[in-house]
Write a protein that holds these residues in place. Structure first.
Motif, PDB file in Angstrom:
ATOM      1  N   ASP A 132       0.866  -1.184   0.000  1.00 45.49           N
ATOM      2  CA  ASP A 132       0.000   0.000   0.000  1.00 45.49           C
ATOM      3  C   ASP A 132       0.903   1.236   0.000  1.00 45.49           C
ATOM      4  OD1 ASP A 132      -1.606   2.165   0.582  1.00 45.49           O
ATOM      5  OD2 ASP A 132      -2.673   1.213   2.241  1.00 45.49           O
ATOM      6  N   ALA A 133       0.967   1.906  -1.128  1.00 41.67           N
ATOM      7  CA  ALA A 133       1.806   3.107  -1.253  1.00 41.67           C
ATOM      8  C   ALA A 133       0.941   4.360  -1.329  1.00 41.67           C
ATOM      9  CB  ALA A 133       2.696   2.997  -2.493  1.00 41.67           C
ATOM     10  N   SER A 134      -0.293   4.271  -0.822  1.00 39.15           N
ATOM     11  CA  SER A 134      -1.240   5.374  -1.007  1.00 39.15           C
ATOM     12  C   SER A 134      -0.973   6.575  -0.098  1.00 39.15           C
ATOM     13  CB  SER A 134      -2.669   4.860  -0.731  1.00 39.15           C
ATOM     14  OG  SER A 134      -2.776   4.386   0.616  1.00 39.15           O
ATOM     15  N   HIS A 135      -0.235   6.354   0.981  1.00 37.63           N
ATOM     16  CA  HIS A 135       0.032   7.456   1.917  1.00 37.63           C
ATOM     17  C   HIS A 135       1.225   8.278   1.409  1.00 37.63           C
ATOM     18  CE1 HIS A 135       1.135   9.508   5.681  1.00 37.63           C
ATOM     19  NE2 HIS A 135      -0.083   9.229   6.091  1.00 37.63           N
ATOM     20  N   PRO A 136       1.188   9.598   1.561  1.00 41.56           N
ATOM     21  CA  PRO A 136       2.288  10.408   1.020  1.00 41.56           C
ATOM     22  C   PRO A 136       3.645  10.152   1.672  1.00 41.56           C
ATOM     23  CG  PRO A 136       0.727  11.778   2.267  1.00 41.56           C
ATOM     24  CD  PRO A 136       0.090  10.428   2.097  1.00 41.56           C
ATOM     25  N   ASP A 137       3.646   9.720   2.939  1.00 37.21           N
ATOM     26  CA  ASP A 137       4.913   9.605   3.665  1.00 37.21           C
ATOM     27  C   ASP A 137       5.285   8.192   4.086  1.00 37.21           C
ATOM     28  OD1 ASP A 137       5.211  12.425   3.644  1.00 37.21           O
ATOM     29  OD2 ASP A 137       3.789  12.552   5.312  1.00 37.21           O
ATOM     30  N   ILE A 138       4.365   7.262   3.988  1.00 36.68           N
ATOM     31  CA  ILE A 138       4.583   5.911   4.539  1.00 36.68           C
ATOM     32  C   ILE A 138       4.212   4.849   3.510  1.00 36.68           C
ATOM     33  CG2 ILE A 138       3.769   4.237   6.276  1.00 36.68           C
ATOM     34  CD1 ILE A 138       5.469   6.348   7.575  1.00 36.68           C
ATOM     35  N   LEU A 139       5.070   3.838   3.400  1.00 38.16           N
ATOM     36  CA  LEU A 139       4.768   2.663   2.583  1.00 38.16           C
ATOM     37  C   LEU A 139       4.434   1.496   3.505  1.00 38.16           C
ATOM     38  CD1 LEU A 139       4.928   1.069  -0.194  1.00 38.16           C
ATOM     39  CD2 LEU A 139       7.231   0.440   0.551  1.00 38.16           C
ATOM     40  N   GLY A 182      -9.579   0.542   2.757  1.00 36.49           N
ATOM     41  CA  GLY A 182      -8.468  -0.316   3.163  1.00 36.49           C
ATOM     42  C   GLY A 182      -7.117   0.307   2.897  1.00 36.49           C
ATOM     43  N   ARG A 183      -7.105   1.572   2.466  1.00 34.05           N
ATOM     44  CA  ARG A 183      -5.842   2.226   2.082  1.00 34.05           C
ATOM     45  C   ARG A 183      -5.399   3.205   3.169  1.00 34.05           C
ATOM     46  NH1 ARG A 183      -5.162   3.692  -3.566  1.00 34.05           N
ATOM     47  NH2 ARG A 183      -5.344   5.820  -2.820  1.00 34.05           N
ATOM     48  N   LEU A 184      -4.086   3.173   3.447  1.00 33.16           N
ATOM     49  CA  LEU A 184      -3.550   4.049   4.488  1.00 33.16           C
ATOM     50  C   LEU A 184      -3.725   5.527   4.132  1.00 33.16           C
ATOM     51  CD1 LEU A 184      -2.053   3.802   7.238  1.00 33.16           C
ATOM     52  CD2 LEU A 184       0.076   4.193   5.979  1.00 33.16           C
TER      53      LEU A 184
END
Ligand code: FES
Length: 234
Positions: A132-139, A182-184
């Motif tokens: 899940d790479a949807s968060h700008p700062d966290i994978l 379901g996405r961060l």
């Protein structure tokens, strides 16, 4: 009331309320652990901290020390059982240590070295777990989860957000993000949250800082986890 137990034939003093693991550690005796963290109540899920008390297996992170206990920990039998637990964790997920950003800082990998695991022994499950790479700062790389729930506990109990959860049971258990999508990226998770820096393996990774410290110069590249653990709280 304080007391004393015997650990692998050596006396260990303890204070009222200490668990076997806490007392052993305070006295300079290492007991392997993964899901235990000094900032949280015992979780008792990984079982790496198993010891034998009076011939029975117990989780040393959860059982309070009692006067006169006779405890076995660092024996070929118990270390073999710990190694089997690690092997099951390795085949249950997808752990590609040589290419993992957490290599050298990963407690699962470090425990495998500590307990002299040379192969995974069991058949790999090869579960399909998209990142899940949807968060700008966290994978998020779910392939590396060991179900310690430290992120779940930190997000719920410290950050007050309950971003993470485990779902399903048995071999279908896996980590999820508490968002409808379901996405961060659809949560208010922050890279400054306690949960963002608590993962003992390589699930929660900050973006844009990959391999800032070269592999070979990281925490457990320099020293075994037994030594690192005795030098600091965790
Ligand atoms: Fe005790 Fe995980 S450290 S069960």
């Amino acid at each position: 009331m304080n007391g004393r137990f015997m650990l692998d034939g050596q006396p260990v003093m303890f204070e009222e309320g200490q668990t076997i693991l806490q007392a052993a550690k305070a006295a300079g005796h290492y007991i392997p652990s993964l899901c235990w963290h000094p900032d949280f109540p015992p979780h008792g899920s990984c079982k790496l901290c198993i010891v034998k008390v009076g011939g029975r297996h117990v989780s040393s992170c959860a059982l309070q020390a009692k006067d006169g206990m006779e405890i076995e920990s660092n024996t070929p039998e118990i270390n073999g059982e710990r190694r089997a637990l690690l092997q099951m964790l390795f085949v249950e997920g997808n752990h590609f240590c040589p290419s993992c950003e957490k290599s050298g800082n990963c407690e699962l990998q470090a425990q495998a070295y500590e307990l002299e695991m040379t192969s995974a022994r069991f058949n790999y499950f090869f579960p399909v777990r998209p990142v899940d790479a949807s968060h700008p700062d966290i994978l998020l790389d779910f392939n590396r989860c060991i179900f310690c729930e430290l992120c779940v506990r930190a997000s719920r109990d410290i950050d007050g957000k309950s971003i993470f959860a485990l779902t399903n049971r048995g071999i279908h258990k896996h980590l999820v993000v508490n968002a409808e999508s379901g996405r961060l990226g659809d949560t208010d998770f922050s890279a400054l949250d306690r949960a963002a820096s608590i993962c003992p393996v390589g699930v929660i990774l900050p973006k844009r800082v990959g391999f800032a410290v070269p592999i070979g110069e990281r925490i457990y590249d320099e020293k075994p986890i037994s030594l690192v653990s005795m030098e600091k709280e965790r």
